[in-house]
Structures are given as C-alpha cells and as structure tokens.
Write a protein that holds these residues in place. Structure first.
Motif, PDB file in Angstrom:
ATOM      1  N   THR A 361       0.833  -1.205   0.000  1.00 57.64           N
ATOM      2  CA  THR A 361       0.000   0.000   0.000  1.00 57.64           C
ATOM      3  C   THR A 361       0.867   1.253   0.000  1.00 57.64           C
ATOM      4  O   THR A 361       0.587   2.224  -0.719  1.00 57.64           O
ATOM      5  CB  THR A 361      -0.912   0.006   1.236  1.00 57.64           C
ATOM      6  OG1 THR A 361      -1.686  -1.201   1.246  1.00 57.64           O
ATOM      7  CG2 THR A 361      -1.842   1.198   1.218  1.00 57.64           C
ATOM      8  N   GLU A 399      -5.736  -7.021  -0.173  1.00 59.76           N
ATOM      9  CA  GLU A 399      -7.173  -6.757  -0.174  1.00 59.76           C
ATOM     10  C   GLU A 399      -7.474  -5.407  -0.818  1.00 59.76           C
ATOM     11  O   GLU A 399      -6.685  -4.457  -0.731  1.00 59.76           O
ATOM     12  CB  GLU A 399      -7.706  -6.778   1.258  1.00 59.76           C
ATOM     13  CG  GLU A 399      -7.587  -8.156   1.913  1.00 59.76           C
ATOM     14  CD  GLU A 399      -8.200  -8.161   3.303  1.00 59.76           C
ATOM     15  OE1 GLU A 399      -8.767  -7.129   3.701  1.00 59.76           O
ATOM     16  OE2 GLU A 399      -8.109  -9.196   3.975  1.00 59.76           O
ATOM     17  N   LYS A 401      -9.581  -3.278   0.082  1.00 61.18           N
ATOM     18  CA  LYS A 401      -9.844  -2.201   1.045  1.00 61.18           C
ATOM     19  C   LYS A 401      -8.614  -1.332   1.301  1.00 61.18           C
ATOM     20  O   LYS A 401      -8.733  -0.245   1.881  1.00 61.18           O
ATOM     21  CB  LYS A 401     -10.344  -2.776   2.360  1.00 61.18           C
ATOM     22  CG  LYS A 401      -9.334  -3.625   3.111  1.00 61.18           C
ATOM     23  CD  LYS A 401      -9.943  -4.173   4.395  1.00 61.18           C
ATOM     24  CE  LYS A 401      -8.930  -4.992   5.188  1.00 61.18           C
ATOM     25  NZ  LYS A 401      -9.536  -5.543   6.430  1.00 61.18           N
ATOM     26  N   SER A 402      -7.440  -1.794   0.887  1.00 64.08           N
ATOM     27  CA  SER A 402      -6.236  -0.970   1.053  1.00 64.08           C
ATOM     28  C   SER A 402      -6.241   0.236   0.119  1.00 64.08           C
ATOM     29  O   SER A 402      -5.373   1.107   0.228  1.00 64.08           O
ATOM     30  CB  SER A 402      -4.980  -1.802   0.792  1.00 64.08           C
ATOM     31  OG  SER A 402      -4.950  -2.277  -0.538  1.00 64.08           O
ATOM     32  N   ASP A 404      -8.482   2.530   0.131  1.00 65.38           N
ATOM     33  CA  ASP A 404      -9.346   3.564   0.686  1.00 65.38           C
ATOM     34  C   ASP A 404      -8.681   4.939   0.708  1.00 65.38           C
ATOM     35  O   ASP A 404      -9.364   5.956   0.789  1.00 65.38           O
ATOM     36  CB  ASP A 404      -9.801   3.182   2.097  1.00 65.38           C
ATOM     37  CG  ASP A 404      -8.616   2.926   3.029  1.00 65.38           C
ATOM     38  OD1 ASP A 404      -7.473   2.922   2.523  1.00 65.38           O
ATOM     39  OD2 ASP A 404      -8.840   2.717   4.231  1.00 65.38           O
ATOM     40  N   GLU A 437     -17.548  -7.166  -8.281  1.00 63.36           N
ATOM     41  CA  GLU A 437     -16.310  -6.878  -7.566  1.00 63.36           C
ATOM     42  C   GLU A 437     -15.693  -5.559  -8.034  1.00 63.36           C
ATOM     43  O   GLU A 437     -15.098  -4.823  -7.238  1.00 63.36           O
ATOM     44  CB  GLU A 437     -15.303  -8.015  -7.763  1.00 63.36           C
ATOM     45  CG  GLU A 437     -15.709  -9.319  -7.118  1.00 63.36           C
ATOM     46  CD  GLU A 437     -15.741  -9.223  -5.602  1.00 63.36           C
ATOM     47  OE1 GLU A 437     -14.957  -8.417  -5.039  1.00 63.36           O
ATOM     48  OE2 GLU A 437     -16.551  -9.924  -4.983  1.00 63.36           O
ATOM     49  N   ASN A 440     -17.480  -2.825  -6.301  1.00 62.17           N
ATOM     50  CA  ASN A 440     -17.029  -2.781  -4.909  1.00 62.17           C
ATOM     51  C   ASN A 440     -15.678  -2.075  -4.791  1.00 62.17           C
ATOM     52  O   ASN A 440     -15.442  -1.314  -3.838  1.00 62.17           O
ATOM     53  CB  ASN A 440     -16.934  -4.204  -4.365  1.00 62.17           C
ATOM     54  CG  ASN A 440     -16.507  -4.240  -2.914  1.00 62.17           C
ATOM     55  OD1 ASN A 440     -17.028  -3.491  -2.093  1.00 62.17           O
ATOM     56  ND2 ASN A 440     -15.566  -5.111  -2.588  1.00 62.17           N
ATOM     57  N   MET A 441     -14.808  -2.307  -5.770  1.00 57.63           N
ATOM     58  CA  MET A 441     -13.516  -1.614  -5.763  1.00 57.63           C
ATOM     59  C   MET A 441     -13.715  -0.107  -5.897  1.00 57.63           C
ATOM     60  O   MET A 441     -13.069   0.692  -5.192  1.00 57.63           O
ATOM     61  CB  MET A 441     -12.628  -2.130  -6.897  1.00 57.63           C
ATOM     62  CG  MET A 441     -11.333  -1.330  -7.061  1.00 57.63           C
ATOM     63  SD  MET A 441     -10.303  -1.872  -8.433  1.00 57.63           S
ATOM     64  CE  MET A 441      -9.333  -3.132  -7.620  1.00 57.63           C
ATOM     65  N   THR A 444     -14.827   1.358  -2.722  1.00 59.33           N
ATOM     66  CA  THR A 444     -13.751   1.353  -1.725  1.00 59.33           C
ATOM     67  C   THR A 444     -12.843   2.568  -1.883  1.00 59.33           C
ATOM     68  O   THR A 444     -12.331   3.105  -0.893  1.00 59.33           O
ATOM     69  CB  THR A 444     -12.921   0.065  -1.850  1.00 59.33           C
ATOM     70  OG1 THR A 444     -13.782  -1.066  -1.697  1.00 59.33           O
ATOM     71  CG2 THR A 444     -11.827   0.009  -0.795  1.00 59.33           C
ATOM     72  N   THR A 445     -12.616   3.007  -3.104  1.00 62.67           N
ATOM     73  CA  THR A 445     -11.732   4.157  -3.331  1.00 62.67           C
ATOM     74  C   THR A 445     -12.305   5.461  -2.784  1.00 62.67           C
ATOM     75  O   THR A 445     -11.569   6.428  -2.596  1.00 62.67           O
ATOM     76  CB  THR A 445     -11.463   4.339  -4.830  1.00 62.67           C
ATOM     77  OG1 THR A 445     -12.702   4.605  -5.505  1.00 62.67           O
ATOM     78  CG2 THR A 445     -10.817   3.100  -5.412  1.00 62.67           C
ATOM     79  N   LYS A 446     -13.628   5.499  -2.536  1.00 66.79           N
ATOM     80  CA  LYS A 446     -14.305   6.696  -2.004  1.00 66.79           C
ATOM     81  C   LYS A 446     -14.104   7.900  -2.912  1.00 66.79           C
ATOM     82  O   LYS A 446     -13.999   9.046  -2.456  1.00 66.79           O
ATOM     83  CB  LYS A 446     -13.802   7.010  -0.592  1.00 66.79           C
ATOM     84  CG  LYS A 446     -14.023   5.902   0.412  1.00 66.79           C
ATOM     85  CD  LYS A 446     -13.432   6.263   1.769  1.00 66.79           C
ATOM     86  CE  LYS A 446     -13.597   5.117   2.753  1.00 66.79           C
ATOM     87  NZ  LYS A 446     -13.008   5.430   4.083  1.00 66.79           N
TER      88      LYS A 446
END
Length: 479
Positions: A361, A399, A401-402, A404, A437, A440-441, A444-446
């Motif tokens: 990350t 993952e 979620k890294s 974010d 998916e 979802n990615m 996750t990036t917001k």
C-alpha cells in the motif's frame, strides 16, 4: 516543486522539438529566449534563469551550428553578454550563479558535455558474499594478532611481579623466603571447592584456623603441618550442627549445606536481554541499483523463490519504495506489464510474504502521488500503471480495502489523469473478478468520478467520463 519540475520538462521538450525541426528558429529565439531574458532582467526570477539555462543547454549547439552556416554566428553574443552579467550578480543565489557559469563553460567547450563516468557494474550476489567473508577473515586475523601482543606484554608483567614478590618476602620473612622461592619453582596446586567437597564428602563446611595455630616460621610452616592444619580447619558436620566447646574448635562462619554452597558457585547467570538493533537503511543510489537488479533477474529467469530471497535482504522500512523503482523502470524501459504484475504477485504471496500489505500500500501510494510527473515523462502512464497493479488485487494477495486512501494520494494529479487512472484500474480488475467486484472496488476508493469530471470542465467533463466508461464497458459503475 512539482510545478517547477514540469516547467523545466516542458522547456527541455520544446528544445528537443526545435532540434528535430518541428519548431522554427524564430519562435525559439523571439518567443522563448528573448522573452525569458527580458523578464529575467526585470525580476531576476531564479526559476526563469533555470529555464534559460535548460533551453540553451538543449538548443545552444544547434543554434550556433545553424547561425555559423549562414554566417550570422554573432547573433548569440548579446544573449551571452547578459548571461555573463547575471553570473557575476552577487544578489543571486550561489546555486544559480554556478549554473550560469556551467552554461558559459559549456559554450567555451564547444557545447560538448563532459563525458559521464561509466556506471558501476552491478555485482553478483556470490561476489558480494565473498567480499563480506574476506572482510570478516581479515578482521579476525587482526584481532588475533592484537591478542598475541597483549599476551606477550602480560607475561612480561607477571614475571616482573613474581620477582618483586620474592624480594619483598626475603626482606619481610627471612625464614619463609626459602620455602616461598622453592614453592615458586613448581606450580602451586590450590584445591578448588569442588575438589575439597568431593574428597571429604562434605555436607556442611566450616572454614577458619584453630585457636592453637602456630605463627609463620615455626614447624607449622612445613608442608605436612600445613596440610594437617588445613584438615583441622575443614570440619565435617551433620545436619548443619556441631559442638564447639573445645578450645581448638574452629570459628563458625555462615554454615550452609554443601548443596547451597556448590549451587551458589554454579548458579546460572541470568541471560541479558538482547538489544534489538535498529534497521540500517540503504542510501538512495544503492537502493535503486539493488531493486533494479531484482527486477532484471526476474525478467530473465522467472525464479520466484530467488526474487523473494532478494527482497528479504531489503530493510523492511524500504520495501514499499521498491515498487516505485520497479514501476518507473518498467515505464522507462517499456517492460511488459505481465512481468511487473507477476513479480508483485510473487513477493506478496504466502503466509509470510517479503512484501506485506502495508508495504504494498505504501508503494502504490508513492507511485500515485507522482503520477502527474510520470505522465509527463512517460505518456500513457494512466493506462499502463493499472495493468501492473490490478492483477495483484485480483490475486487476493492484497485486499481491495487498502485502496481507501487512493483519492487522497491522487489529489495532486489533474482531474483528467485521475479519471483515466481509476477507470483503467477498475476495468483491469473487472476482467478478472467481474462487474460486482469492480463496483465494490470503486466504492472502496471513495472517489466521485462525476465530481472530478465536472472539476475538469462543467460540460465536457461528464461527457468525457461517459465515453471512457462506455469504452471499458463500465457504464453501470455510476448507476
């Protein structure tokens, strides 16, 4: 700093275009050189001075050659008169003055750059290990020779001390000197505590001379008398008790069972806590060379285990920096995306990977933070970098979620580059994992791609974003 780097890059790019004949002389001289020198004469802006130095370094030889060919070589003189004045201006920073003097030296040398020193050839792993072993051997030999010299000095001191003791004994105790000197002719064997305990099978020990012991120089000084005195001094007891009514009974010291006595002598010293040494970080140049070597070895051999071992040799705090070096090298060399992504998958896989999720990350964020600069140096960066990174997320080693913090890392890049990078990253991930998916990615990036598109242009921005999504078949992403 990034704006300055971009400005200098543009100046060098313009100079290269002129050398290729794509920008005419009039534009270079009138619109670039003259305008820059006029502004410098008024403001003495150091950034503009760096620009004129970069421009002349790139185009000077070509302009002089062209003017000389047409018999107008003196055209360059007025410009360099101003540059000479600036190089002697004490109000400018020393770094800028030296830069101007370097330009003057370059012109004096016929616009020929000094030959660069050849790059140091990378050493093989076996050569480095052999050098380390040789250094260790030489260090041990040096220490051994020092120990030998210390032993010689200490033996001399011991001989002197024995001689001094003999003289002192002869003066203070004449009767004892003969026996003392005779005793020195043979090594005195002093019984140890373990020898005494094993010989006499002692359980409790009392130490001390009896009250009737005779002074030095009498018959007690003989060897037999001394041994008899020692036997009387050591008394065997049972249960730690003994009657001491007689006049010749020994003085009682602290009476302890033999187990306690021997145990105290053989007690194990507590282990000292090992001090954890701080990691020694590599300097930038060795770090880059070592990281490049890992990638080159993998590109040639595709040896996963060897690459993992190499990466384990890096300090933990710098393993994320390796990703940035690999990405920049791959962009410069045009390396196949599969080589980079496979290497990243190899070093992030397994129960204890050499590159953890935190390292990965950190490395990705360091790449994304300079994405704008990379796009200037290597066009199509916004499309190529996602091809390196997306397979790693698709493999499950790291993952999603890294990501974010991706939006914050991308903040320095332009809106168009942000859209390009995110859309291509999600498209590459979708190819492996599917639409759900991929969405979802994106969540996750917001990141709000539509707001980014409008910040680029209120009308054309949304249209540009939709065309990107249609091309990658990601239109449902914004639904």
């Amino acid at each position: 700093m990034k704006a300055k780097r971009r400005m200098l890059g543009n100046i060098s790019f313009i100079g290269e275009l002129h050398k290729k004949g794509l920008i005419p002389e009039k534009i270079i001289v009138d619109q670039c050189i003259r305008r820059l020198l006029d502004k410098i004469e008024k403001d003495k802006d150091e950034d503009l001075i760096e620009c004129i130095c970069h421009l002349f370094t790139t185009t000077g030889a070509h302009l002089v050659q062209m003017w000389t060919k047409h018999g107008t070589a003196e055209k360059i003189e007025p410009y360099f008169e101003k540059i000479t004045e600036l190089s002697n201006d004490k109000t400018l920073a020393p770094r800028i003055r030296f830069m101007l003097k370097d330009l003057l030296d370059l012109r004096s040398a016929g616009w020929k750059q000094a030959r660069a020193q050849p790059a140091q050839q990378l050493k093989k792993r076996a050569e480095v290990q052999q050098e380390v072993r040789d250094e260790e051997d030489s260090r041990v030999q040096k220490q051994t020779s020092n120990y030998g010299r210390n032993d010689q000095r200490n033996s001399g001191r011991r001989q002197v001390s024995v001689h001094v003791m003999n003289n002192m004994t002869s003066h203070l105790h004449p009767q004892r000197s003969a026996s003392y000197s005779q005793g020195n002719q043979r090594k005195m064997q002093v019984p140890t505590s373990s020898d005494i305990v094993s010989r006499n099978n002692l359980q409790d020990v009392r130490l001390g001379p009896s009250t009737g012991r005779k002074p030095w120089g009498s018959q007690a000084s003989s060897g037999a008398a001394n041994q008899s005195e020692m036997r009387r001094s050591l008394t065997t007891q049972k249960g730690g008790r003994e009657d001491s009514n007689g006049p010749d009974s020994p003085r009682r010291l602290n009476t302890l069972p033999s187990r306690g006595l021997i145990g105290s002598m053989n007690a194990v010293k507590p282990k000292e806590e090992k001090k954890v040494k701080a990691e020694v970080l590599l300097e930038q140049e060795p770090l880059v060379a070592k990281a490049r070597n890992v990638m080159q070895e993998y590109a040639m051999n595709k040896n996963v285990n060897e690459s993992r071992e190499y990466l384990n040799e890096f300090p933990r705090a710098q393993r994320g920096d390796v990703i940035k070096i690999w990405v920049e090298d791959a962009l410069e060399a045009g390396t196949e995306p599969g080589v980079v992504s496979d290497l990243l998958i190899a070093v992030t896989s397994g129960e204890s990977p050499p590159m953890s999720t935190a390292d990965f990350t950190k490395g990705v964020n360091s790449v994304v933070e300079v994405l704008g600069d990379l796009e200037i140096d290597y066009p199509m960066t916004g499309k190529r970098v996602p091809k390196y990174l997306a397979p790693v997320f698709a493999s499950g080693n790291v993952e999603v979620k890294s990501l974010d913090a991706l939006g914050a890392a991308l903040s320095d890049a332009g809106p168009l580059l942000q859209m390009n990078f995110v859309v291509n990253l999600i498209a590459e991930y979708k190819e492996a994992k599917g639409e759900d998916e991929a969405k979802n990615m994106y969540l996750t990036t917001k990141m709000d791609l539509m707001s980014i598109a409008k910040s680029w242009d209120e009308k054309e921005g949304p249209e540009k974003l939709r065309s990107m999504l249609d091309e990658k078949k990601l239109t449902p992403l914004l639904a």
